[in-house]
Design a protein around this motif. Sequence first.
Motif, PDB file in Angstrom:
ATOM      1  N   LEU A 152      -2.879  15.591  -5.173  1.00 42.15           N
ATOM      2  CA  LEU A 152      -3.614  14.850  -4.129  1.00 42.15           C
ATOM      3  C   LEU A 152      -3.446  15.288  -2.704  1.00 42.15           C
ATOM      4  O   LEU A 152      -4.273  15.194  -2.047  1.00 42.15           O
ATOM      5  N   GLY A 153      -2.191  15.785  -2.667  1.00 40.08           N
ATOM      6  CA  GLY A 153      -2.001  16.605  -1.309  1.00 40.08           C
ATOM      7  C   GLY A 153      -1.383  15.913  -0.247  1.00 40.08           C
ATOM      8  O   GLY A 153      -1.439  14.626  -0.072  1.00 40.08           O
ATOM      9  N   ARG A 154      -1.314  16.743   0.943  1.00 38.00           N
ATOM     10  CA  ARG A 154      -0.776  16.069   2.053  1.00 38.00           C
ATOM     11  C   ARG A 154      -1.645  15.082   2.736  1.00 38.00           C
ATOM     12  O   ARG A 154      -1.311  13.905   3.220  1.00 38.00           O
ATOM     13  N   MET A 155      -3.017  15.233   2.742  1.00 34.78           N
ATOM     14  CA  MET A 155      -4.112  14.340   3.256  1.00 34.78           C
ATOM     15  C   MET A 155      -4.021  12.981   2.776  1.00 34.78           C
ATOM     16  O   MET A 155      -3.992  12.029   3.379  1.00 34.78           O
ATOM     17  N   PHE A 156      -3.594  12.735   1.415  1.00 32.54           N
ATOM     18  CA  PHE A 156      -3.495  11.673   0.862  1.00 32.54           C
ATOM     19  C   PHE A 156      -2.225  10.635   1.616  1.00 32.54           C
ATOM     20  O   PHE A 156      -2.453   9.589   1.787  1.00 32.54           O
ATOM     21  N   ALA A 157      -1.189  11.468   1.443  1.00 36.65           N
ATOM     22  CA  ALA A 157       0.012  10.740   1.909  1.00 36.65           C
ATOM     23  C   ALA A 157      -0.398  10.191   3.583  1.00 36.65           C
ATOM     24  O   ALA A 157      -0.186   9.153   3.976  1.00 36.65           O
ATOM     25  N   LEU A 158      -0.937  11.087   4.440  1.00 34.18           N
ATOM     26  CA  LEU A 158      -1.196  11.018   5.759  1.00 34.18           C
ATOM     27  C   LEU A 158      -2.437   9.616   5.915  1.00 34.18           C
ATOM     28  O   LEU A 158      -2.008   8.746   6.490  1.00 34.18           O
ATOM     29  N   LEU A 159      -3.288   9.691   4.907  1.00 32.61           N
ATOM     30  CA  LEU A 159      -4.181   8.718   5.062  1.00 32.61           C
ATOM     31  C   LEU A 159      -3.468   7.324   4.626  1.00 32.61           C
ATOM     32  O   LEU A 159      -3.835   6.363   5.369  1.00 32.61           O
ATOM     33  N   ALA A 160      -2.892   7.317   3.591  1.00 34.46           N
ATOM     34  CA  ALA A 160      -1.884   6.157   3.055  1.00 34.46           C
ATOM     35  C   ALA A 160      -1.106   5.341   4.452  1.00 34.46           C
ATOM     36  O   ALA A 160      -1.271   4.498   4.820  1.00 34.46           O
ATOM     37  N   ALA A 161      -0.494   6.540   5.154  1.00 37.06           N
ATOM     38  CA  ALA A 161       0.206   6.123   6.257  1.00 37.06           C
ATOM     39  C   ALA A 161      -0.510   5.412   7.364  1.00 37.06           C
ATOM     40  O   ALA A 161      -0.293   4.411   7.894  1.00 37.06           O
ATOM     41  N   LEU A 213       0.943  -0.927  -0.030  1.00 38.52           N
ATOM     42  CA  LEU A 213       0.264  -0.006   0.013  1.00 38.52           C
ATOM     43  C   LEU A 213       1.013   1.082   0.003  1.00 38.52           C
ATOM     44  O   LEU A 213       0.286   2.149  -0.709  1.00 38.52           O
ATOM     45  N   PRO A 214       1.963   1.440   0.597  1.00 39.54           N
ATOM     46  CA  PRO A 214       2.900   2.554   0.699  1.00 39.54           C
ATOM     47  C   PRO A 214       3.199   2.972  -0.566  1.00 39.54           C
ATOM     48  O   PRO A 214       3.260   4.079  -0.826  1.00 39.54           O
ATOM     49  N   LEU A 215       3.849   1.972  -1.112  1.00 42.77           N
ATOM     50  CA  LEU A 215       4.511   1.964  -2.440  1.00 42.77           C
ATOM     51  C   LEU A 215       3.658   2.566  -3.415  1.00 42.77           C
ATOM     52  O   LEU A 215       3.922   3.586  -4.277  1.00 42.77           O
ATOM     53  N   VAL A 216       2.399   1.846  -3.416  1.00 44.17           N
ATOM     54  CA  VAL A 216       1.614   2.435  -4.575  1.00 44.17           C
ATOM     55  C   VAL A 216       1.245   3.785  -4.502  1.00 44.17           C
ATOM     56  O   VAL A 216       1.069   4.549  -5.094  1.00 44.17           O
ATOM     57  N   GLY A 247       8.839  -9.635  13.454  1.00 45.50           N
ATOM     58  CA  GLY A 247       8.434  -8.922  12.243  1.00 45.50           C
ATOM     59  C   GLY A 247       7.257  -8.112  12.654  1.00 45.50           C
ATOM     60  O   GLY A 247       7.052  -6.931  12.355  1.00 45.50           O
ATOM     61  N   VAL A 248       6.277  -8.691  13.470  1.00 44.17           N
ATOM     62  CA  VAL A 248       4.890  -7.787  13.557  1.00 44.17           C
ATOM     63  C   VAL A 248       5.186  -6.813  14.751  1.00 44.17           C
ATOM     64  O   VAL A 248       4.774  -5.661  14.443  1.00 44.17           O
ATOM     65  N   LEU A 249       6.254  -6.908  15.653  1.00 45.34           N
ATOM     66  CA  LEU A 249       6.538  -5.740  16.501  1.00 45.34           C
ATOM     67  C   LEU A 249       7.076  -4.647  15.752  1.00 45.34           C
ATOM     68  O   LEU A 249       6.682  -3.408  15.921  1.00 45.34           O
ATOM     69  N   LEU A 250       8.242  -5.051  14.691  1.00 45.28           N
ATOM     70  CA  LEU A 250       8.839  -4.038  14.104  1.00 45.28           C
ATOM     71  C   LEU A 250       7.845  -3.139  12.881  1.00 45.28           C
ATOM     72  O   LEU A 250       8.112  -2.257  12.785  1.00 45.28           O
ATOM     73  N   TRP A 251       7.140  -4.044  12.534  1.00 44.79           N
ATOM     74  CA  TRP A 251       6.191  -3.449  11.599  1.00 44.79           C
ATOM     75  C   TRP A 251       5.471  -2.554  12.366  1.00 44.79           C
ATOM     76  O   TRP A 251       4.883  -1.288  11.802  1.00 44.79           O
ATOM     77  N   LEU A 252       4.656  -2.697  13.552  1.00 42.06           N
ATOM     78  CA  LEU A 252       4.084  -1.753  14.442  1.00 42.06           C
ATOM     79  C   LEU A 252       4.825  -0.518  14.483  1.00 42.06           C
ATOM     80  O   LEU A 252       4.327   0.607  14.315  1.00 42.06           O
ATOM     81  N   ALA A 253       6.139  -0.772  15.095  1.00 40.49           N
ATOM     82  CA  ALA A 253       6.820   0.499  15.298  1.00 40.49           C
ATOM     83  C   ALA A 253       7.259   1.178  14.146  1.00 40.49           C
ATOM     84  O   ALA A 253       7.075   2.552  14.184  1.00 40.49           O
ATOM     85  N   LEU A 254       7.516   0.526  13.011  1.00 42.29           N
ATOM     86  CA  LEU A 254       7.819   1.064  11.653  1.00 42.29           C
ATOM     87  C   LEU A 254       6.603   1.900  11.347  1.00 42.29           C
ATOM     88  O   LEU A 254       6.803   3.310  11.098  1.00 42.29           O
ATOM     89  N   THR A 255       5.488   1.321  11.037  1.00 46.52           N
ATOM     90  CA  THR A 255       4.192   2.154  10.460  1.00 46.52           C
ATOM     91  C   THR A 255       3.866   3.204  11.423  1.00 46.52           C
ATOM     92  O   THR A 255       3.550   4.547  11.028  1.00 46.52           O
ATOM     93  N   ARG A 285       6.290  15.561  -2.813  1.00 48.41           N
ATOM     94  CA  ARG A 285       7.275  14.380  -3.282  1.00 48.41           C
ATOM     95  C   ARG A 285       7.907  13.774  -2.460  1.00 48.41           C
ATOM     96  O   ARG A 285       8.397  12.602  -2.304  1.00 48.41           O
ATOM     97  N   PHE A 286       8.508  14.510  -1.527  1.00 50.96           N
ATOM     98  CA  PHE A 286       9.400  14.120  -0.348  1.00 50.96           C
ATOM     99  C   PHE A 286       8.645  12.964   0.568  1.00 50.96           C
ATOM    100  O   PHE A 286       9.027  11.934   0.647  1.00 50.96           O
ATOM    101  N   MET A 287       7.262  13.232   0.706  1.00 53.15           N
ATOM    102  CA  MET A 287       6.376  12.511   1.547  1.00 53.15           C
ATOM    103  C   MET A 287       6.477  11.263   0.670  1.00 53.15           C
ATOM    104  O   MET A 287       6.108  10.254   1.118  1.00 53.15           O
ATOM    105  N   ALA A 288       5.970  11.281  -0.679  1.00 50.60           N
ATOM    106  CA  ALA A 288       5.899  10.244  -1.452  1.00 50.60           C
ATOM    107  C   ALA A 288       7.041   9.450  -1.379  1.00 50.60           C
ATOM    108  O   ALA A 288       7.021   8.000  -1.469  1.00 50.60           O
ATOM    109  N   LEU A 289       8.387   9.993  -1.622  1.00 50.71           N
ATOM    110  CA  LEU A 289       9.461   9.152  -1.410  1.00 50.71           C
ATOM    111  C   LEU A 289       9.622   8.123   0.100  1.00 50.71           C
ATOM    112  O   LEU A 289       9.884   7.130  -0.140  1.00 50.71           O
ATOM    113  N   ALA A 290       9.223   8.943   1.103  1.00 47.26           N
ATOM    114  CA  ALA A 290       9.116   8.469   2.172  1.00 47.26           C
ATOM    115  C   ALA A 290       7.828   6.970   2.359  1.00 47.26           C
ATOM    116  O   ALA A 290       8.451   6.101   2.671  1.00 47.26           O
ATOM    117  N   LEU A 291       7.053   7.281   1.602  1.00 50.54           N
ATOM    118  CA  LEU A 291       6.117   6.214   1.312  1.00 50.54           C
ATOM    119  C   LEU A 291       6.653   4.982   0.713  1.00 50.54           C
ATOM    120  O   LEU A 291       6.612   3.545   1.162  1.00 50.54           O
TER     121      LEU A 291
END
Lengths: 444, 473
Positions: B22-31, B8-11, B74-82, B97-103
């Motif tokens: 699409l704006g900042r809200m889109f990135a936040l929503l994805a995250a 999902l984040p990559l897409v 894995g599951v713990l690190l996923w949680l911390a990461l996301t 675009r910076f946010m997009a790269l982070a995603l």
Amino acid sequence: MNAAFGMSTLIVLGGFATALTLLAFVVKAYGTKWLAALAIVLAALLTIATWGQPFEAFGGLYRIDTLAQGLTLAALFGCLWALLLGPSEKFEYPLLILYAATGMHVMASSTNLVVLLIALEIFSLPLYVLATWRRDERGFEAGLKYFLLGALSSAVFIYGIALYFGATGNLTAGHAGSGPLYAAAMTLMLAALGFKVSMVPFQWWTPDVYQGSPTSVALMMSTAVKAAGFAAMARIFTPGGQGEWGLALGVVIACTVLFGNLGALVQTEAKRLLAYSSIAHAGYIGLALYSGTGGPAMVFYIFVYAAATGLAFAVLQGISEGDVPNQRLQGLLYRQPLLAVGLGIALLSLIGVPPFAGFWGKYLVFSEAAKAGQYGLVVLALLTSAIAAYYYLRLLGMAVLNRSGEPTPAPSATLAGIVIFSLTLLLLLSFVPGLGLNTFSVGQ
Amino acid sequence: MIHLTLFLPLVAGLILLLLPSLGRMFALLAAAVTFVLSLILFAGHRGEGFSYASQTPMLEPVGVYYAVGLDGAGVLLWLALTFTVLLALWIADVPLRFMALALCMETGLLGIFAARDLILFYVFFEFTLVPSLLMLGLYGGPERMRALYTFALFTLVGSLPMLGAILAVRYLGGSPSFLLSDLLQHPITGAAASWVFVGFLIAFGVKSVLFPLHAWLPSFHVENHPSGLADTMGTLYKVGIFAFFRWAIPLAPEGFSQLQGLVLFLAAFTAIYGAWVAFGAKDWKNLLAYGGISHMGLGLMGVFSATSEGTVGALFLLAASMVYTGAMFLFVGRVYARTGSLEIGPVRGMAKSAPALAALGLFLVMAMIGLPGLAGFPGELMALLGAYKASPWLTFVGFTAIIAGAAYALTAYQAVFHEQANGADKPDLDSREWVFAALTVGALLLLGLYPKMFTELLEPLGKAIASILGGAS
């Protein structure tokens, strides 16, 4: 499969080439170009339609298998890009490309050394002419260099064939043998084909010819010619094993990856840089010659390499027909984002950064060589890949990290189409590499 | 669902790259969706082994699979990461675009923790580099090109020995594929094992900033965008501890045993060296960079102890440090937004005009230096407990590093927030920062006060490592 369908690719290419030559003074130059393009597309579609169905004609002189089809397809893409991006005001250009395409297809589809020789000449002669297309001093230098060395390599090839016949009593490629005569034959043929695919020490012409030729012709030399050359190499050097003369192959590959990558480090002109990069990649492709089952790996690598290099050259062509100093690429991302993205994905693929398709190609040929016990060469190839990352990334950095730069013309619709098509192909092979490998392994 | 969470984040990132409108809200929503999905995965995780495991052939003839799954780590690190990515995107003022790269980078990182096939792991490991380089190159400071070259050089050259080691593990070990389960049944032995471990050590050493492979990190942080988003993503990229735990040690246990003394020493030295340099740091990013090096050293001591406690502690520390180091970089980004400077010297006494900001800073610093009850403490404690079993003397060095940590962090904090105020008054937290503060404090308290919720997941893994290495020593 009936004979007409089996040979349809050859019939289409040869037929169109002959007919268009006869009609050259009737049909307008522009028409010739589009008819030639139609012929190539048709031939590519027929290759795909007959995919995975082995076929032989003329008592085995003409042989279609997955190797032939995969490399024909790679060569046809190279020819098609060169045709579409090249000049359209003269009818000779499309005709010469169509003849070259016919020769390359034959080269990929025969195991008989005499047929291979004829095919080699069919696609080399048009290329000698195409190299001089710009008709300036550099163009003549390029054409003359390419022609003289090419003629020499053909002579060497014939000499090799003669010795091979003496050693094995056979003109069909791929027989195992032993003794000094056989080793000499194989080494001579390696030298001749090494010239065509620019392996060290037969690579000296490459940078000058690429730089002196029109960019579209350099594109064709770096993609289609390599596909055809390696098709012949896979038929000649792989089935019989590497025995006594294997050392020669190992030395050539080692020198090629070293020279290509080290030479590319100091290049300031993008076409020359890609010329050295094409030398380096010839070495990596050569690793697949070691494996008896390396066919699919080699086809995969060449296909991906041709798609990426073709894409990079197409982008350069969009910037300038002549020289492209590295600085010209500065800030490309901010002026022509499509070209910059195309160049970026092409270069990342050439470096072999996962998950881009080039990584899978490298992984496949490296593991083929490792399976054959060539650990030293694999280590060397890995090390030189790291060197390669530096010059590719520097080029990529120029294109995306600077904002200022000279203006770039907007890409034509054709160029945009080629970039998008190549990008799609590369990304598809990046994320679903199994699809490519399975396709190229059909019938093996 | 694991695939959805993973990609999902990559897409979303790629869509945002193409359509920034699409704006900042889109990135936040994805995250946010990614975080919620990984929360659900966390809740549904079974105690032992890999949950959500699935595999599809990628290059079947040569044994490469798209095989993912999440074990406790894995599951713990996923949680911390996301969580940290969401936090970072929420607070950082950066171009879209910076946010997009982070995603895009988030997918790579998630993949590193989820891959169950060694080649797939390598693919994610290397892919993550691309957005990371782009972030530095496109949005970095004036000296970014040098930082970029250093970073790329260390990473790319570092991964070559790993690729060699990967091929060696499979072909010398005789495994039929690159799947973790297959490789574990064919561990590599003999002299080759040492070389294989060295190959992994170089690649993962770069990504766990093990001395002397840490040299890329300071310039990477100093030259990156002052908002702290890229630094946070870079912090998340320090996956070395996990990679040692998941791949290097289990696949080449003999090689690890032979080199254990050396790597333990290097880890301890890294811990004290990082703390020492951080003490003299003149600006926040240097301080946090070397502080991070020091913490990673402690974590590595835990992993290299190859004890159950040490491994659990190291993994917990890794997850916790994702949150607190990430938050610390973002916090420093907020300080930069007020003062326009990352240096510690010129700005003084901000607590007068921005008390809530100062309080948040104090809280983060305390979490970072391992105050009991906050996120840093349980991991450090367990890692050092484990290390004590392996080498009491080096553990003493590790403890010194923790004390030094308190010294450098508190000194810097005191300078910036207390002492005589100078310059104009600085604004206090705005509403967006209050949300950031609340989320961070909540997460760090949860990690600190109820670590059992997470360490439970890690304990079977720690025991498994200890048993591979033959007992608890």
